[in-house]
Scaffold this active site. Sequence first.
Site, PDB file in Angstrom:
ATOM      1  N   HIS A 297     121.761 -28.511   2.939  1.00  0.00           N
ATOM      2  CA  HIS A 297     123.017 -29.107   3.401  1.00  0.00           C
ATOM      3  C   HIS A 297     122.852 -30.588   3.130  1.00  0.00           C
ATOM      4  CE1 HIS A 297     126.015 -29.947   6.848  1.00  0.00           C
ATOM      5  NE2 HIS A 297     125.489 -31.118   6.576  1.00  0.00           N
TER       6      HIS A 297
ATOM      7  N   HIS B   8     128.286 -18.143   8.943  1.00  0.00           N
ATOM      8  CA  HIS B   8     127.771 -18.376  10.291  1.00  0.00           C
ATOM      9  C   HIS B   8     128.216 -17.212  11.171  1.00  0.00           C
ATOM     10  CE1 HIS B   8     126.326 -22.463   9.495  1.00  0.00           C
ATOM     11  NE2 HIS B   8     127.379 -22.548   8.698  1.00  0.00           N
TER      12      HIS B   8
ATOM     13  N   ASP C  11     131.128 -20.717   3.884  1.00  0.00           N
ATOM     14  CA  ASP C  11     130.784 -21.551   5.052  1.00  0.00           C
ATOM     15  C   ASP C  11     131.664 -21.164   6.247  1.00  0.00           C
ATOM     16  OD1 ASP C  11     129.533 -23.348   6.691  1.00  0.00           O
ATOM     17  OD2 ASP C  11     130.340 -25.149   5.725  1.00  0.00           O
TER      18      ASP C  11
ATOM     19  N   ASP D 284     120.819 -25.685   7.471  1.00  0.00           N
ATOM     20  CA  ASP D 284     122.267 -25.916   7.402  1.00  0.00           C
ATOM     21  C   ASP D 284     122.858 -26.311   8.747  1.00  0.00           C
ATOM     22  OD1 ASP D 284     124.835 -25.919   6.087  1.00  0.00           O
ATOM     23  OD2 ASP D 284     125.274 -24.185   7.337  1.00  0.00           O
TER      24      ASP D 284
END
Lengths: 349, 433
Positions: free
Chosen positions: B184, B68, B310, B157
């Site tokens: 996800h 991210h 992640d 996600d």
Amino acid sequence: MSQHGEFPRHLLSVADLGREGIEEILRLAESFEEVSSRDIPRVPALRGRSVALMFFEDSTRTRLSFDTAAKRLSAETLVFTAASSSLSKGESLRDTVQTVSAMGVDAMVVRHRCAGVPAQVSRWTDAAVLNAGDGWHEHPTQALLDCFTLARHRGNGTDLSGMRIAIVGDIVHSRVARSDIVAFVSLGAKVILVAPPTLLPSDMEGWPVETVGDLDEVLGTLDAVYLLRLQRERMAANLVPSLREYAHRFGMDASRMARLPAHGLVMHPGPMNRGVEISSEVADDPRCVATEQVSNGIAVRMAVLFMLLGTPAAKEALRAGSPRRPGSLLPDQESLHSSVPGAKRSAGV
Amino acid sequence: MSDLSHPQDLVIKGATVLTKTGLVRADVVTCNGVVVALGPDLDAGLGARVLDGSGCHVIPALVDLHTHLREPGGEDAETVMSGSRAAAVGGFGAVVAMPNTNPPIDSASMVRDVMALGKDALVDVAVAGTITVGRKGERLSPFGEMAEAGVRICTDDGSGVQDAALMRRALEYASSVGITLAQHCEDASLAACGVMHEGGWSSRLGLAGIPAEAEETMAARDIALASRAGARLHLMHLSTAGSMALLAMAKQRGAPVSAEVTPHHLSLTDAELSSFDPRFKVNPPLRSEKDRQALLMAVADGVVDAIATDHAPHPAHTKQAPLDEASFGMTGLETAFSVVWGQLGHLGIEAVWRLMSQRPARIAGLVGHGGPIAEGSAANLVVVDLEASWTADPSRGVTKSTNSPFAGRSMKGKVKHTVHAGEAVVVDGEPSR
């Protein structure tokens, strides 16, 4: 680790106390109970100390109880209430705590709808932190006042061994149940949880309890039945089909009251849902000790505040003295000044 | 910084190198972003940058399938540049940027915008698109247009695609344009407002739980849907023993499914929440020790394809909140290699390379990544010291955020240098720009 001897610096969970800590609080509460019956129900034990009542979640009775307890010990109280989330106002929980901390308070009594907030708060302040109920986690002073009430009726000091206590209803969402289980078992009682599977925690491996789904199966064997409040949201989440069915299966009514042993007590942390977990007849029955629980709460909270905030010398004096003759150690408002260890904010709390 | 697009010659001296024929002691010489020589005692000539690799291993740079970067919309937590620096420090040469930005990356123009932000980054920034417009779970994103812009992975996600029929059509359609859908796996109705794994600890702590079945029911559903559609499905951050069993079964049947696990699910459990510290709040949640062991075993057995971070940076104030208000997520780029090496070092560096570089590169369709190292291959390399021990300290980290669950923990194995397209972007653990 604590400057107060073996007593913990914060009261975040009943387990922090252990059996000895619980017993100490109960004995001390007995001393303080006498104070409440005086003409001027106030002693200077915590004079000069200030206690912030930080109620992020509405709770009239617990807040009033702490407020009264602090005032009877001559502590000042600051009341902070905020129903809305701190984040939505742009202020983090940490900011709020540090703001109140900066006002120089000696203790923070914290109530929050989310589990763990008192533990978080304790990392951000030098004040002693007292958990006044955090989400579904714990409500330690409720458990202590419940023990006090049970012990009073048992009449064997602080010992509850051999007692069979059923906690009935919404265990999974109950901070009272989580604290009560630990406290009751610590003092030797046997705890039976009575609830449908939807209202029990998903994994209770290692919990020192017995679990049954049928109240009537155990009712005749109980020394006390502790009823939990059933909130209406539980229906919306399909945890129980209806209030009526809940009342039918788990509610305490006159016919169940007749099957409870004669000495059996009915307890409730309040506020009661008459007609759901407790019928009106039962609520008004002399064996229902709900109001007694409330009054015992003040003495117990006085004891807890004193243990967290009292100077070591004051605590020594109380420990050395007989709890049966507390008057000499707890002079009233007029006569004191010199005799009682007070009140400076020095003890490095 | 355009002069950096023509990196000077570089030589890594004295390391053990992961090559097609296994681990060999060799020096590595790169020129113009390409490995040009591999052998003992090589000299890159005058002016070449020399990186000390003695006692270290050189493997292809790591590839993160799940990062991210928060840009646009979350620049207080991370930017493409700051995230790429953290990635480089963590030994990565490429990351797949997740599309749950604000606004989400759900169109070709958004894809191009974010790609442009990554042009001067310290790693290759591949951009994932959403499965549904606005991540709302209602209408398909323009897979074809996004594929033309360079997208290879699409995901919503942050949440799962709840509607089974929509997911079926998404799989069918995406397969025709070469896009892999990454799910996800989380049934929202089962996860509800949970903040941690539902189990013994949530029961004791009085925190709302997210049951393992919230993940497993969707994983099972999507394996069935992908098998029928014949479309490639990637299952993200799987976290439960049940998911490992489903994955093993799917692979046995030859389903077109790949899966990743995270370093934090391999190393931490729900017991961490007993501190009520929101740094340990992550989605999927840290699971039980039994789940963690199942993940480790599935990785060792080759059932799991990849390890992905992640990496989810958040501004500090969103973690200084009650657990039910605090953000989900933890940073991970800078600690990933060490955490994985600490857990899986016994499998050897080649196994870790396959999990963190080779297979992720293949799943993301990244050219020039994944190795092994050979003359003529792209100079995306990482030099790791497998013996080094260090203590994680997020206050000294390169990511803009400090929400690392590993703060204060001792780590084994450390990224020393990272070479991206022939440029030494990290030297002795410090980013060069």
